[in-house]
Design an enzyme around this catalytic site. Structure first.
Site, mmCIF file in Angstrom:
data_model
loop_
_atom_site.group_PDB
_atom_site.id
_atom_site.type_symbol
_atom_site.label_atom_id
_atom_site.label_comp_id
_atom_site.label_asym_id
_atom_site.label_seq_id
_atom_site.Cartn_x
_atom_site.Cartn_y
_atom_site.Cartn_z
ATOM 1 C CG HIS A 95 -4.897 5.697 3.619
ATOM 2 N ND1 HIS A 95 -4.258 4.802 2.636
ATOM 3 C CD2 HIS A 95 -3.775 6.149 4.559
ATOM 4 C CE1 HIS A 95 -3.058 4.980 2.811
ATOM 5 N NE2 HIS A 95 -2.767 5.647 4.015
ATOM 6 C CG ASP A 133 -1.838 1.147 1.039
ATOM 7 O OD1 ASP A 133 -2.597 1.537 0.236
ATOM 8 O OD2 ASP A 133 -1.946 1.861 2.130
ATOM 9 C CB SER A 134 0.279 4.854 -1.016
ATOM 10 O OG SER A 134 -1.153 5.016 0.079
ATOM 11 C CB CYS A 177 -8.875 5.309 -0.281
ATOM 12 S SG CYS A 177 -7.388 5.520 0.452
ATOM 13 C CD GLU A 226 -0.049 7.408 5.765
ATOM 14 O OE1 GLU A 226 1.286 7.362 6.361
ATOM 15 O OE2 GLU A 226 -0.377 6.266 4.927
ATOM 16 C CB CYS A 250 -2.741 0.463 -2.797
ATOM 17 S SG CYS A 250 -2.787 2.201 -3.533
#
Length: 277
Positions: A186, A10-11, A184, A152, A73
């Site tokens: 996140h 994932d990012s 997403c 993040e 992701c």
């Protein structure tokens, strides 16, 4: 082969929402998770750059020996999954198709919205996937460019996060959806704020969580489920950026006292260049 780990990329920290679910349902499996925190977020980056970053992480994992790859992701899944299915010799799983299937299954009024990064929405893969399953679906995609950084940076823990989420999601007010896809990985960390911001009768689909059933099916179909009589499974974490922030979020989200996190040096990724058309 059976006892090799499952690779997951994932990012940043978002894919931990997928890993958490996978670890719960597959307690005998080992996992190697790579977070590209040095280049996070992906949403505003070019397709070329995203493919290059993802390819580097994949090659890093292949050198570690994995039996299955999970693109945890949505942006990478939208942009790169079809190429990777042709290029790699191991199974590759994305998160878009499972999320689309679940959304089409649960909607009652055939009005589905997807919130995701700018790159994922612009790619259009969610809309294509959903309408292939049901052409009558009314679809709305909304990019939420600030959400990844909200997670993040851990600002999602602050009371002020609610107002930011409300503002970003305001374009959905008049759509009258009954199903919302978190496009997403996140975004599940923002689920309390998202639930407060939308109508109470809207069903929320977590695309990452839905992909875990596909992981299980793929392991069984390919007969590569881990031998439970082998050594104790392990979970390792790698990050391309500073590891302490990632470790702090990971411990809290996964409810772990310790995390084995290794920072990947740039030199370890040099030479891995995606050149396919």
């Amino acid at each position: 082969m059976k006892n090799l780990p499952i690779g997951m990329i994932d990012s940043g920290v978002g894919g931990l929402t997928v890993l958490k679910e996978a670890m719960h349902h597959l307690p005998n499996e080992s996992f190697y998770y790579v977070a590209d925190t040095a280049h996070c977020p992906y949403g505003s980056k070019s397709t070329h750059d995203i493919k290059q970053y993802v390819w580097q992480m994949i090659q890093f994992l292949l050198n570690k020996k994995i039996k299955l790859l999970v693109l945890a992701c949505n942006t990478a899944s939208a942009i790169f999954l079809k190429d990777l299915e042709k290029e790699l010799s191991i199974p590759v799983i994305g998160v878009i198709q499972p999320g689309s299937q679940k959304a089409v299954t649960v909607t009652q009024n055939e009005r589905i919205a997807v919130i995701a990064t700018e790159a994922t929405i612009q790619n259009g893969e969610y809309e294509r996937s959903i309408k292939q399953l049901n052409a009558d679906i009314q679809f709305k995609g909304l990019s939420c460019p600030t959400f990844v950084q909200l997670v993040e940076s851990e600002r999602y823990l602050l009371p002020s996060a609610q107002a930011e989420v409300d503002e970003v999601l305001s374009p959905l007010k008049d759509f009258e959806m009954d199903t919302l896809v978190l496009g997403c990985t996140h975004y599940p960390l923002l689920r309390p704020q998202i639930e407060q911001s939308i109508a109470k009768d809207v069903q929320i689909v977590d695309a990452g969580v839905e992909s875990v059933e596909i992981i299980i099916q793929t392991l069984l179909h390919n007969k590569i489920s881990r031998d439970i009589t082998s050594t104790h499974p392990e979970v390792k974490f790698f990050t391309t950026g500073e590891k302490h922030g990632f470790e702090a979020i990971g411990k809290r989200w996964l409810n772990r006292k310790q995390m084995q996190v290794e920072q990947i040096e740039p030199g370890q990724l040099e030479g891995f260049v995606w050149k396919k058309k």
